[in-house]
Design a protein around this motif. Structure first.
Motif, PDB file in Angstrom:
ATOM      1  N   VAL A   1      54.695 -30.901  -1.682  1.00 19.20           N
ATOM      2  CA  VAL A   1      54.310 -30.058  -2.813  1.00 19.20           C
ATOM      3  C   VAL A   1      52.849 -29.672  -2.632  1.00 19.20           C
ATOM      4  CG1 VAL A   1      54.143 -29.890  -5.322  1.00 19.20           C
ATOM      5  CG2 VAL A   1      55.966 -31.266  -4.282  1.00 19.20           C
ATOM      6  N   MET A   2      52.588 -28.370  -2.446  1.00 17.23           N
ATOM      7  CA  MET A   2      51.236 -27.902  -2.145  1.00 17.23           C
ATOM      8  C   MET A   2      50.363 -27.824  -3.394  1.00 17.23           C
ATOM      9  SD  MET A   2      49.965 -24.203  -0.670  1.00 17.23           S
ATOM     10  CE  MET A   2      50.109 -24.463   1.082  1.00 17.23           C
ATOM     11  N   VAL A   3      49.147 -28.358  -3.278  1.00 13.74           N
ATOM     12  CA  VAL A   3      48.162 -28.255  -4.355  1.00 13.74           C
ATOM     13  C   VAL A   3      47.375 -26.964  -4.159  1.00 13.74           C
ATOM     14  CG1 VAL A   3      46.122 -29.291  -5.422  1.00 13.74           C
ATOM     15  CG2 VAL A   3      47.950 -30.765  -4.545  1.00 13.74           C
ATOM     16  N   ILE A   4      47.369 -26.105  -5.169  1.00 13.02           N
ATOM     17  CA  ILE A   4      46.625 -24.856  -5.053  1.00 13.02           C
ATOM     18  C   ILE A   4      45.378 -24.844  -5.917  1.00 13.02           C
ATOM     19  CG2 ILE A   4      48.656 -23.511  -4.411  1.00 13.02           C
ATOM     20  CD1 ILE A   4      48.879 -22.537  -7.249  1.00 13.02           C
ATOM     21  N   GLY A   5      45.186 -25.919  -6.684  1.00 19.95           N
ATOM     22  CA  GLY A   5      43.978 -26.020  -7.501  1.00 19.95           C
ATOM     23  C   GLY A   5      44.148 -27.078  -8.586  1.00 19.95           C
ATOM     24  N   THR A   6      43.061 -27.373  -9.291  1.00 20.07           N
ATOM     25  CA  THR A   6      43.121 -28.309 -10.412  1.00 20.07           C
ATOM     26  C   THR A   6      42.686 -27.607 -11.688  1.00 20.07           C
ATOM     27  OG1 THR A   6      40.857 -29.107 -10.005  1.00 20.07           O
ATOM     28  CG2 THR A   6      42.657 -30.285  -8.909  1.00 20.07           C
ATOM     29  N   GLY A   7      43.093 -28.179 -12.816  1.00 11.95           N
ATOM     30  CA  GLY A   7      42.760 -27.558 -14.104  1.00 11.95           C
ATOM     31  C   GLY A   7      42.629 -28.592 -15.213  1.00 11.95           C
ATOM     32  N   ARG A   8      42.154 -28.141 -16.342  1.00  9.63           N
ATOM     33  CA  ARG A   8      41.937 -29.027 -17.492  1.00  9.63           C
ATOM     34  C   ARG A   8      43.220 -29.227 -18.293  1.00  9.63           C
ATOM     35  NH1 ARG A   8      36.733 -30.093 -18.938  1.00  9.63           N
ATOM     36  NH2 ARG A   8      35.101 -29.067 -17.716  1.00  9.63           N
ATOM     37  N   ILE A   9      43.292 -30.406 -18.927  1.00  5.48           N
ATOM     38  CA  ILE A   9      44.402 -30.740 -19.816  1.00  5.48           C
ATOM     39  C   ILE A   9      43.835 -30.992 -21.209  1.00  5.48           C
ATOM     40  CG2 ILE A   9      46.239 -32.410 -20.330  1.00  5.48           C
ATOM     41  CD1 ILE A   9      46.316 -33.025 -17.324  1.00  5.48           C
TER      42      ILE A   9
END
Length: 425
Positions: A137-145
């Motif tokens: 599963v490719m990670v394309i970025g991170t974000g806030r929760i």
């Protein structure tokens, strides 16, 4: 120091700088003019001309490769100059070395000579639907929760990186996004070990999932496990192996080549063509038909030189045209050639001009510069559009390469890949 002395000193500096610049450029020109690698057909004499500005000696390091010039007497060493032609012939398949020295003294480079059997393939030019499953599963970025308390946190920031491939979560293999979502939620917010493949190496990182506003636990990472689109099949060989696109499939967000575990070809229907304009490449729009009856083949590799695999009987039934000979690198030259495509609904050959051939291109999928000259294709598409990547290029009755890129500022021009660069991925 007098003004005249200063003048002569500067004149001397300019002279020596000019000598260095001319020498450097001449060396660069000769290095580019001579290919790093050539192919010759077994037991068939092949003719070459490098266009060197200086006299050079070519020597064969193997008894299997014989050299010849105007005397037509086989030898293991010959001297050439300018655009003088010479030939090579070999009786045994394999890879050999030929050395090139300027004036017989200064080594310029070694040339790899691949002796091959005559190869044939059917040029296709058919649009095809492409589905590619990523290997992990490719990670394309991170974000806030946003948590239940309204506070925002980013648990994966600095831990997971764009381009990572998540292979396991707490030791459990992850094949799809759904697998990951389920495993993260089941963690209950406990510190978890995520196994990722980073730059080809397995790495374990620790992440603590956070509950979102919906009460479900999340990593705060944007992920993708597949990609799809429309491209063009370049060729199918005598064993049912195909090559397509002429360049790799990269993730639209990361720009990285998608590392694939499996993929498939599906039938597609072109619904419309958006012409290319200055600063905006055109594109093909269409529908991909998924399902067993539309399955046309399987993808085994996604490389910088294209996608490769095998076609099935369903695809073979639709094949038209006869096999043609695969062109060796030295067979492809600036001049008239043809793009084969059924972008209009019928398989047709459209005239192009190969403006430049770079046998030593650092990016193999940009080894030719081409220009569409056929008024029919210019009227239909404006030149080269997205979705035409992989369209076969035919020159002198041989399969020479494939279209790979369009110039953003001039849709009539673009890049192509030499067919041998596709075959030797």
């Amino acid at each position: 120091m007098t003004g005249k002395s200063k003048f002569y000193r500067w004149l001397g500096r300019i002279f020596w700088l000019s000598i260095v610049a001319v020498t450097g450029y001449t060396w660069y020109y000769m290095d580019q003019a001579v290919p790093d690698r050539v192919s010759i057909i077994q037991n068939q004499e092949e003719d070459f001309s490098f266009g060197l500005p200086l006299k050079a000696t070519i020597s064969s390091d193997s008894e299997e490769v014989s050299l010849g010039n105007e005397s037509n007497i086989p030898a293991d060493q010959i001297t050439i100059s300018g655009r003088q032609h010479f030939s090579m012939i070999a009786g045994e398949q394999g890879s050999y070395q030929v050395g090139l020295k300027l004036f017989g003294i200064i080594k310029l480079k070694d040339i790899q000579v691949d002796v091959v059997d005559t190869r044939y393939a059917i040029p296709c030019g058919s649009p095809i639907g492409i589905y590619l499953k990523s290997d992990g599963v490719m990670v394309i970025g991170t974000g806030r929760i946003t948590g239940p308390d309204g506070m925002e946190v980013e648990p994966a920031y600095g831990i997971l990186k764009t381009g990572d491939y998540i292979e396991a979560f707490n030791g459990k293999p992850m094949k799809t996004k759904e697998d990951l979502i389920s495993a993260v939620n089941e963690s209950g917010g406990q510190d978890s070990v995520v196994t990722v493949r980073r730059d080809g190496e397995p790495v374990d990182v620790s992440v603590k999932p956070i509950a979102g506003s919906d009460g479900k636990y999340k990593l705060g990472a944007w992920v993708r496990d597949d990609t799809q689109g429309i491209g063009t099949i370049t060729y199918v060989d005598m064993n049912g192996n195909f090559g397509a696109l002429g360049h790799g499939i990269s993730d639209s967000d990361t720009g990285d080549l998608v590392e694939t575990s499996q993929g498939a070809l599906y039938s597609t229907e072109i619904m419309g063509i958006e012409k290319g304009t200055i600063g905006k490449p055109g594109l093909l729009s269409g529908v991909i038909y998924y399902g067993p009856q539309s399955h046309m083949g399987d993808i085994a590799e996604n490389t910088n030189e294209g996608i490769f695999g095998t076609v099935n009987q369903q695809f073979k039934k639709q094949l038209t045209g006869e096999p043609v000979e695969i062109a060796c690198r030295q067979d492809v030259n600036p001049g008239v050639a043809y793009i084969r495509s059924n972008i209009s609904g019928e398989l047709e050959d459209y005239e192009i001009d190969i403006q430049k051939v770079d046998y030593n291109a650092s990016h193999k999928n940009k080894s030719m510069v081409i220009k569409v000259t056929d008024p029919r294709l210019l009227e239909l598409t404006g030149g080269i559009v997205q979705g035409m990547s992989g369209s076969p290029i035919i020159q002198d009755g041989k399969l020479a390469g494939a279209v790979t890129h369009v110039f953003v500022q001039d849709a009539s021009r673009g890049y192509g890949i030499l067919i041998e660069n596709m075959l030797e991925r």
